[in-house]
Design a protein around this motif. Structure first.
Motif, PDB file in Angstrom:
ATOM      1  N   LEU A  50       0.839  -1.199   0.000  1.00  7.98           N
ATOM      2  CA  LEU A  50       0.000   0.000   0.000  1.00  7.98           C
ATOM      3  C   LEU A  50       0.871   1.246   0.000  1.00  7.98           C
ATOM      4  CD1 LEU A  50      -2.561  -1.077   2.764  1.00  7.98           C
ATOM      5  CD2 LEU A  50      -2.847  -1.270   0.291  1.00  7.98           C
ATOM      6  N   TYR A  51       0.281   2.372  -0.417  1.00 11.12           N
ATOM      7  CA  TYR A  51       0.961   3.657  -0.336  1.00 11.12           C
ATOM      8  C   TYR A  51       0.488   4.385   0.920  1.00 11.12           C
ATOM      9  CZ  TYR A  51       2.407   2.790  -5.121  1.00 11.12           C
ATOM     10  OH  TYR A  51       2.968   2.222  -6.243  1.00 11.12           O
ATOM     11  N   CYS A  52       1.440   4.972   1.644  1.00 10.10           N
ATOM     12  CA  CYS A  52       1.153   5.594   2.941  1.00 10.10           C
ATOM     13  C   CYS A  52       0.762   7.065   2.812  1.00 10.10           C
ATOM     14  CB  CYS A  52       2.382   5.522   3.837  1.00 10.10           C
ATOM     15  SG  CYS A  52       2.675   3.885   4.429  1.00 10.10           S
ATOM     16  N   VAL A  53      -0.165   7.432   3.652  1.00 13.75           N
ATOM     17  CA  VAL A  53      -0.507   8.831   3.856  1.00 13.75           C
ATOM     18  C   VAL A  53      -0.429   9.091   5.356  1.00 13.75           C
ATOM     19  CG1 VAL A  53      -2.287  10.584   3.653  1.00 13.75           C
ATOM     20  CG2 VAL A  53      -2.028   8.872   1.843  1.00 13.75           C
ATOM     21  N   ILE A  54       0.342  10.067   5.773  1.00  6.03           N
ATOM     22  CA  ILE A  54       0.446  10.407   7.195  1.00  6.03           C
ATOM     23  C   ILE A  54      -0.724  11.323   7.556  1.00  6.03           C
ATOM     24  CG2 ILE A  54       1.894  11.376   8.999  1.00  6.03           C
ATOM     25  CD1 ILE A  54       2.994   8.830   7.634  1.00  6.03           C
ATOM     26  N   ASP A  55      -1.497  10.884   8.546  1.00  2.00           N
ATOM     27  CA  ASP A  55      -2.722  11.598   8.918  1.00  2.00           C
ATOM     28  C   ASP A  55      -2.661  11.950  10.398  1.00  2.00           C
ATOM     29  OD1 ASP A  55      -5.256  12.468   9.517  1.00  2.00           O
ATOM     30  OD2 ASP A  55      -6.288  10.905   8.381  1.00  2.00           O
ATOM     31  N   GLY A  56      -2.443  13.218  10.691  1.00  2.00           N
ATOM     32  CA  GLY A  56      -2.304  13.678  12.068  1.00  2.00           C
ATOM     33  C   GLY A  56      -3.573  13.565  12.885  1.00  2.00           C
ATOM     34  N   SER A  57      -4.716  13.331  12.250  1.00  2.00           N
ATOM     35  CA  SER A  57      -5.969  13.219  12.998  1.00  2.00           C
ATOM     36  C   SER A  57      -6.211  11.815  13.547  1.00  2.00           C
ATOM     37  CB  SER A  57      -7.150  13.608  12.096  1.00  2.00           C
ATOM     38  OG  SER A  57      -7.336  12.645  11.065  1.00  2.00           O
ATOM     39  N   LEU A  58      -5.408  10.825  13.095  1.00  4.09           N
ATOM     40  CA  LEU A  58      -5.601   9.446  13.559  1.00  4.09           C
ATOM     41  C   LEU A  58      -5.020   9.261  14.955  1.00  4.09           C
ATOM     42  CD1 LEU A  58      -4.766   7.138  10.515  1.00  4.09           C
ATOM     43  CD2 LEU A  58      -6.970   7.368  11.655  1.00  4.09           C
ATOM     44  N   PRO A  59      -5.700   8.531  15.844  1.00  6.70           N
ATOM     45  CA  PRO A  59      -5.127   8.195  17.148  1.00  6.70           C
ATOM     46  C   PRO A  59      -3.888   7.317  16.970  1.00  6.70           C
ATOM     47  CG  PRO A  59      -7.492   7.754  17.090  1.00  6.70           C
ATOM     48  CD  PRO A  59      -7.073   8.037  15.687  1.00  6.70           C
ATOM     49  N   ARG A  60      -3.036   7.297  17.988  1.00 11.92           N
ATOM     50  CA  ARG A  60      -1.794   6.521  17.926  1.00 11.92           C
ATOM     51  C   ARG A  60      -2.055   5.032  17.704  1.00 11.92           C
ATOM     52  NH1 ARG A  60       2.972   8.246  20.334  1.00 11.92           N
ATOM     53  NH2 ARG A  60       3.223   6.184  21.281  1.00 11.92           N
ATOM     54  N   ASP A  61      -3.187   4.520  18.243  1.00  8.36           N
ATOM     55  CA  ASP A  61      -3.429   3.080  18.164  1.00  8.36           C
ATOM     56  C   ASP A  61      -4.315   2.695  16.982  1.00  8.36           C
ATOM     57  OD1 ASP A  61      -5.864   4.031  18.941  1.00  8.36           O
ATOM     58  OD2 ASP A  61      -6.083   2.751  20.703  1.00  8.36           O
ATOM     59  N   SER A  62      -4.435   3.560  15.989  1.00  5.89           N
ATOM     60  CA  SER A  62      -5.301   3.268  14.838  1.00  5.89           C
ATOM     61  C   SER A  62      -4.551   3.427  13.529  1.00  5.89           C
ATOM     62  CB  SER A  62      -6.515   4.204  14.828  1.00  5.89           C
ATOM     63  OG  SER A  62      -7.359   3.946  15.909  1.00  5.89           O
ATOM     64  N   ILE A  63      -4.946   2.599  12.568  1.00  4.56           N
ATOM     65  CA  ILE A  63      -4.565   2.814  11.174  1.00  4.56           C
ATOM     66  C   ILE A  63      -5.835   2.683  10.348  1.00  4.56           C
ATOM     67  CG2 ILE A  63      -2.234   1.877  11.517  1.00  4.56           C
ATOM     68  CD1 ILE A  63      -3.144  -0.589   9.944  1.00  4.56           C
ATOM     69  N   SER A  64      -5.814   3.223   9.165  1.00  3.57           N
ATOM     70  CA  SER A  64      -6.980   3.129   8.293  1.00  3.57           C
ATOM     71  C   SER A  64      -6.507   2.775   6.896  1.00  3.57           C
ATOM     72  CB  SER A  64      -7.742   4.463   8.289  1.00  3.57           C
ATOM     73  OG  SER A  64      -8.990   4.317   7.651  1.00  3.57           O
ATOM     74  N   MET A  65      -7.151   1.771   6.292  1.00  2.00           N
ATOM     75  CA  MET A  65      -6.722   1.362   4.947  1.00  2.00           C
ATOM     76  C   MET A  65      -7.928   1.273   4.022  1.00  2.00           C
ATOM     77  SD  MET A  65      -5.839  -2.727   5.289  1.00  2.00           S
ATOM     78  CE  MET A  65      -4.519  -2.452   6.457  1.00  2.00           C
ATOM     79  N   SER A  66      -7.640   1.332   2.742  1.00  2.00           N
ATOM     80  CA  SER A  66      -8.713   1.216   1.761  1.00  2.00           C
ATOM     81  C   SER A  66      -9.416  -0.123   1.959  1.00  2.00           C
ATOM     82  CB  SER A  66      -8.156   1.328   0.339  1.00  2.00           C
ATOM     83  OG  SER A  66      -7.120   0.402   0.127  1.00  2.00           O
ATOM     84  N   VAL A  67     -10.729  -0.107   1.838  1.00  2.00           N
ATOM     85  CA  VAL A  67     -11.529  -1.276   2.193  1.00  2.00           C
ATOM     86  C   VAL A  67     -11.159  -2.498   1.365  1.00  2.00           C
ATOM     87  CG1 VAL A  67     -13.450  -0.704   0.617  1.00  2.00           C
ATOM     88  CG2 VAL A  67     -13.879  -2.041   2.700  1.00  2.00           C
ATOM     89  N   GLN A  68     -10.779  -2.286   0.112  1.00  2.00           N
ATOM     90  CA  GLN A  68     -10.407  -3.417  -0.738  1.00  2.00           C
ATOM     91  C   GLN A  68      -9.174  -4.132  -0.191  1.00  2.00           C
ATOM     92  OE1 GLN A  68     -12.387  -4.412  -3.164  1.00  2.00           O
ATOM     93  NE2 GLN A  68     -11.107  -6.205  -3.511  1.00  2.00           N
ATOM     94  N   ALA A  69      -8.208  -3.351   0.285  1.00  2.00           N
ATOM     95  CA  ALA A  69      -6.990  -3.942   0.865  1.00  2.00           C
ATOM     96  C   ALA A  69      -7.322  -4.692   2.152  1.00  2.00           C
ATOM     97  CB  ALA A  69      -5.963  -2.848   1.136  1.00  2.00           C
ATOM     98  N   ALA A  70      -8.186  -4.106   2.976  1.00  2.00           N
ATOM     99  CA  ALA A  70      -8.573  -4.761   4.231  1.00  2.00           C
ATOM    100  C   ALA A  70      -9.291  -6.075   3.963  1.00  2.00           C
ATOM    101  CB  ALA A  70      -9.465  -3.828   5.047  1.00  2.00           C
ATOM    102  N   ARG A  71     -10.118  -6.110   2.923  1.00  2.00           N
ATOM    103  CA  ARG A  71     -10.794  -7.359   2.568  1.00  2.00           C
ATOM    104  C   ARG A  71      -9.798  -8.410   2.098  1.00  2.00           C
ATOM    105  NH1 ARG A  71     -15.628  -4.310  -0.715  1.00  2.00           N
ATOM    106  NH2 ARG A  71     -17.023  -3.948   1.071  1.00  2.00           N
ATOM    107  N   GLN A  72      -8.838  -7.962   1.318  1.00  2.00           N
ATOM    108  CA  GLN A  72      -7.834  -8.887   0.815  1.00  2.00           C
ATOM    109  C   GLN A  72      -7.026  -9.497   1.956  1.00  2.00           C
ATOM    110  OE1 GLN A  72      -5.754  -7.272  -2.531  1.00  2.00           O
ATOM    111  NE2 GLN A  72      -4.283  -8.955  -2.631  1.00  2.00           N
ATOM    112  N   LEU A  73      -6.761  -8.684   2.973  1.00  2.00           N
ATOM    113  CA  LEU A  73      -6.003  -9.146   4.139  1.00  2.00           C
ATOM    114  C   LEU A  73      -6.871  -9.866   5.171  1.00  2.00           C
ATOM    115  CD1 LEU A  73      -3.715  -6.036   4.689  1.00  2.00           C
ATOM    116  CD2 LEU A  73      -2.932  -8.318   4.038  1.00  2.00           C
TER     117      LEU A  73
END
Length: 462
Positions: A50-73
């Motif tokens: 995946l390609y990373c985007v740094i998002d300062g609004s995300l909590p330290r214990d969270s990541i967010s990925m495109s739903v298609q990638a999450a389904r694949q994983l």
């Protein structure tokens, strides 16, 4: 978070046509990635770049990925924190450890059905959580080799959930049903898993007693501690074996808990007394006029199941009851063999096998040896033999079988001189999650070590 750190994270998703992963600044630092850097995400055998985007609004214990990638994983059904390791340009969820058993789903209660083994399996899953792994239970029927998925059962906050998961990093075999083991469908899938995983599928299958005997014969030091054993072939050969030994045992090739074992003792007039352990609480006794008659008494059993004949030894006793030593050998988090537990098992009065499930008693080895061997030097020598032989047996079994083991149950006996003899080796040693007489720390260690060994295997590159 530091690079290489194991942590817990929550996975959320967002719709996107692009394979994207949003990270908090601290997570991005741990994974050593910058804006639109590429990162590998791993969950069991599934891998997605995946390609990373740094998002300062995300909590330290969270990541967010495109739903298609999450389904694949196979991450979309997780709604709770997951252990994950962040290293340079890589996130590994888990590691993911599959525990092969026979879990049964209760559709009405929406949980796993209670069983004799479930409490022990839950303890293993708990140990996985403690050491940063995702452990799940599965049965052979839940494996879809073509799709590369397993229908398994994961636990969160004390509740079981059914999930479709990727093929895991490591498989730990805890299937204790010999009947299921013999099912052709189970055998075919097991063999396919064995080929696929190699050394990362450990404690694969049961032993048969003749196989173990042949493996142990290949080690010169161990061979000297193995009683004379032959595989049953014909009635005349069995009569000849029985005639040439004062005491002999007849053991089913595929058996456990001492069930189906018979003992024969030659009398001065050439007759034989015999005892048969038919179930955990009952022993059948009889007398035969000769070795031939004794074997004929068991001819139906000998036709229906494979057996071995084994020389009987004049073993030391505790209060006139048979005694043996059970050693639980396990690999630790470094992959090395360690002795986790060692205790004496004393048969109940009137029984000739010492299995605890049949009413035998457990006691410290030193207490048993004190009565079995009156001389201090005998006891010291015997304990040295037990320690050395248990390691040698584990190494010999693994070398000769060509399989990987994370634990073995080894039963040893002592003769009247203090010499140690191999009675049996078990690939599925029973582990109870609680104890009345033993040490709680060793009980915990017996569940900790195979899980930490599984994590060690998951991180191994070979």
């Amino acid at each position: 978070m530091m690079e290489g750190e194991q942590t817990e994270i929550r996975v959320t998703t967002f719709p996107s046509a692009e394979p994207l992963l949003r990270l908090s600044p601290s997570a991005g630092q741990s994974a050593a990635v910058g804006y639109f850097s590429e990162i590998e995400c791993v969950h069991g055998e599934r891998r997605v770049n995946l390609y990373c985007v740094i998002d300062g609004s995300l909590p330290r214990d969270s990541i967010s990925m495109s739903v298609q990638a999450a389904r694949q994983l196979k991450l979309t059904e997780y709604t709770w924190l997951m252990p994950a390791g962040l290293s340079s340009h890589r996130i590994q969820f888990g590691p993911l450890i599959g525990i092969l058993a026979n879990p049964q789903w209760d559709k009405e209660k929406r949980t796993l059905k209670k069983s004799k083994q479930l409490e022990s399996l839950e303890r293993l899953v708990e140990m996985g959580r403690m050491y940063g792994a995702v452990c799940f239970l599965f049965s052979i029927s839940g494996v879809d080799l073509r799709a590369g998925t397993i229908r398994g059962y994961v636990q969160n906050d004390g509740r079981w959930h059914r999930r479709v998961l990727p093929m895991p990093d490591v498989i730990y075999d805890q299937l204790v049903s010999r009947k299921l083991e013999r099912d052709p469908a189970v055998q075919d899938k097991r063999q396919a898993l064995s080929r696929r995983y190699g050394r990362k599928f450990f404690n694969d299958g049961f032993f048969d007693k003749w196989q173990v005997y042949e493996w142990l014969q290949e080690d010169l030091e161990v061979r000297a501690h193995v009683p004379h054993t032959v595989r049953h072939t014909t009635i005349p050969a069995a009569v000849a074996f029985l005639s040439s030994h004062q005491t002999a045992f007849l053991k089913p090739l595929h058996g456990s808990l001492g069930l189906g074992i018979a003992r024969f003792v030659k009398q001065r007039d050439g007759s034989f007394l015999y005892e048969l352990k038919q179930n955990t609480s009952y022993v059948t006794r009889g007398k035969a006029a000769s070795a031939k008659d004794a074997v004929q008494t068991f001819r139906t059993r000998l036709k229906n199941r494979p057996y071995i004949w084994q020389e009987g030894l004049w073993l030391a006793t505790y209060q006139n009851r048979p005694v043996d030593i059970r050693i639980l050998m396990q690999r630790d988090h470094t992959g090395n063999w360690k002795r986790t537990k060692m205790f004496a098992r004393v048969a109940k009065s009137g029984d000739f096998t010492s299995n605890l499930t049949g009413g035998g008693d457990a006691m410290p080895v030193d207490d048993a040896l004190l009565e079995c061997l009156p001389k201090v030097e005998q006891r010291t020598k015997a304990k040295g033999q037990i320690r050395r032989l248990s390691h040698k047996i584990a190494e010999a079994i693994e070398k000769q079988s060509g399989r990987t083991f994370g634990e073995l149950g080894i039963d040893l006996g002592l003769d009247l001189t203090g010499k140690v003899w191999v009675i049996e080796v078990n690939s599925k040693p029973r582990k109870a999650p609680s104890t009345e007489k033993g040490r709680k720390d060793l009980v915990d260690l017996s569940f900790e070590r195979p899980i930490r060994y599984a994590i060690y295997l998951a991180k191994s590159t070979s």
